[in-house]
Design an enzyme around this catalytic site. Structure first.
Site, PDB file in Angstrom:
ATOM      1  N   SER A 165       0.861  -1.183   0.000  1.00 31.01           N
ATOM      2  CA  SER A 165       0.000   0.000   0.000  1.00 31.01           C
ATOM      3  C   SER A 165       0.890   1.223   0.000  1.00 31.01           C
ATOM      4  O   SER A 165       2.066   1.158   0.400  1.00 31.01           O
ATOM      5  CB  SER A 165      -0.885   0.003   1.251  1.00 31.01           C
ATOM      6  OG  SER A 165      -1.543   1.244   1.436  1.00 31.01           O
ATOM      7  N   TYR A 170      -2.609  -1.180  10.251  1.00 34.96           N
ATOM      8  CA  TYR A 170      -2.496  -1.290   8.791  1.00 34.96           C
ATOM      9  C   TYR A 170      -1.157  -0.741   8.309  1.00 34.96           C
ATOM     10  O   TYR A 170      -0.457  -1.367   7.509  1.00 34.96           O
ATOM     11  CB  TYR A 170      -3.653  -0.541   8.137  1.00 34.96           C
ATOM     12  CG  TYR A 170      -3.791  -0.765   6.656  1.00 34.96           C
ATOM     13  CD1 TYR A 170      -4.441  -1.898   6.170  1.00 34.96           C
ATOM     14  CD2 TYR A 170      -3.299   0.158   5.740  1.00 34.96           C
ATOM     15  CE1 TYR A 170      -4.583  -2.102   4.807  1.00 34.96           C
ATOM     16  CE2 TYR A 170      -3.430  -0.040   4.377  1.00 34.96           C
ATOM     17  CZ  TYR A 170      -4.081  -1.174   3.911  1.00 34.96           C
ATOM     18  OH  TYR A 170      -4.201  -1.377   2.564  1.00 34.96           O
TER      19      TYR A 170
END
Length: 274
Positions: free
Chosen positions: A156, A169
């Site tokens: 990401s 995350y």
């Protein structure tokens, strides 16, 4: 006008013919888009993820019918090392090889650090990071045996930069980038590459639901949510598509990318160029 393709053109059109790919978290969203791209490029595909038996059967049948490749499914729980081991073993037993591993499975939770639920932290680290460790460690022996392998980790933009309220995350995706580099160094002489793709916001059904939810919560238009909230950090002000990520995955899996390894490639519209 009919155009006859020359025989030598076929490998260029389906560069992954004869290969076997496993994509975790691939029954919807980004993972399914990547699985479709790999199948279109000629690879057999093993799907993994959530969904009803009927939905998964339809997805398998559609992919197989569209691209003429074998498509199978594993229901392995990405929080369970034993289930992951069974999935890898079954793939190798069925196909005799595992050429392309795409670690895509992931979940998200948003909360301030001092209020972040411990069970959410554990689940996110398990699914987003530890599962990639387990699949990779188990796939490497068969890749080494065949002197070919491609490990592609879907990280990401949050594997490169941080945002508030996404502690687990961000930590997991930074870990994925680090794991990618270690795997690349350890396999550099084995015909194996390992790379991370780092998307910004990608348009999926989950994002569509988020747009509607934000618009209602803040009393603003969809366009404002997209431009000023979701894509505030993306200079190009557009979502990436699953098709773009699928095409990039196919390239990284192909012979053309044999010298590309250990990179974290942003697909984020300029987000991490700030």
């Amino acid at each position: 006008m009919n155009i006859q393709l020359k025989t030598q053109d076929a490998p260029a059109l389906r560069p992954l013919t004869g290969k076997v790919s496993l994509v975790t978290g691939s029954t919807s969203g980004i993972g399914l888009g990547i699985a479709r791209a790999l199948a279109e490029a000629g690879s057999a595909v093993v799907l993994n993820g959530f969904g009803t038996a009927a939905e998964i059967a339809r997805t398998r049948d559609q992919l197989s019918a569209d691209f003429g490749v074998e498509v199978s499914y594993s229901a392995a729980d990405m929080t369970s090392p034993a289930a992951i081991a069974e999935m890898i073993a079954a793939t190798v037993a069925s196909h005799g090889r595992l050429d392309i591993l795409v670690n895509n499975a992931g979940i998200q939770h948003v909360a301030p650090l001092d209020q972040f639920p411990v069970e959410k932290w554990d689940a996110i680290l398990s699914i987003n990071l530890s599962s990639a460790f387990h699949t990779s460690r188990l796939a490497l022996p068969v890749m080494r045996r065949n002197k070919f392998g491609r490990i592609i980790n879907i990280a990401s933009a949050h594997g490169l930069v941080a945002s508030p309220f996404k502690a687990a995350y961000v930590a997991a995706k930074h870990g994925v980038v680090g794991l990618t580099k270690v795997a690349a160094l350890e396999t550099a002489e084995d015909g194996i590459t390992c790379n991370a793709i780092c998307p910004g916001y990608v348009y999926t059904p989950l994002v569509e639901a988020q747009i509607d939810g934000q618009a209602k919560a803040h009393g603003i238009s969809r366009e404002q949510v997209i431009h000023d909230v979701l894509l505030a950090q993306q200079p190009n002000k557009r979502f990436a598509t699953v098709e773009e990520l699928g095409a990039l995955t196919v390239f990284l899996a192909s012979d053309a990318a044999a010298s590309i390894t250990g990179i974290a490639l942003p697909v984020d519209g300029g987000w991490t160029a700030h």
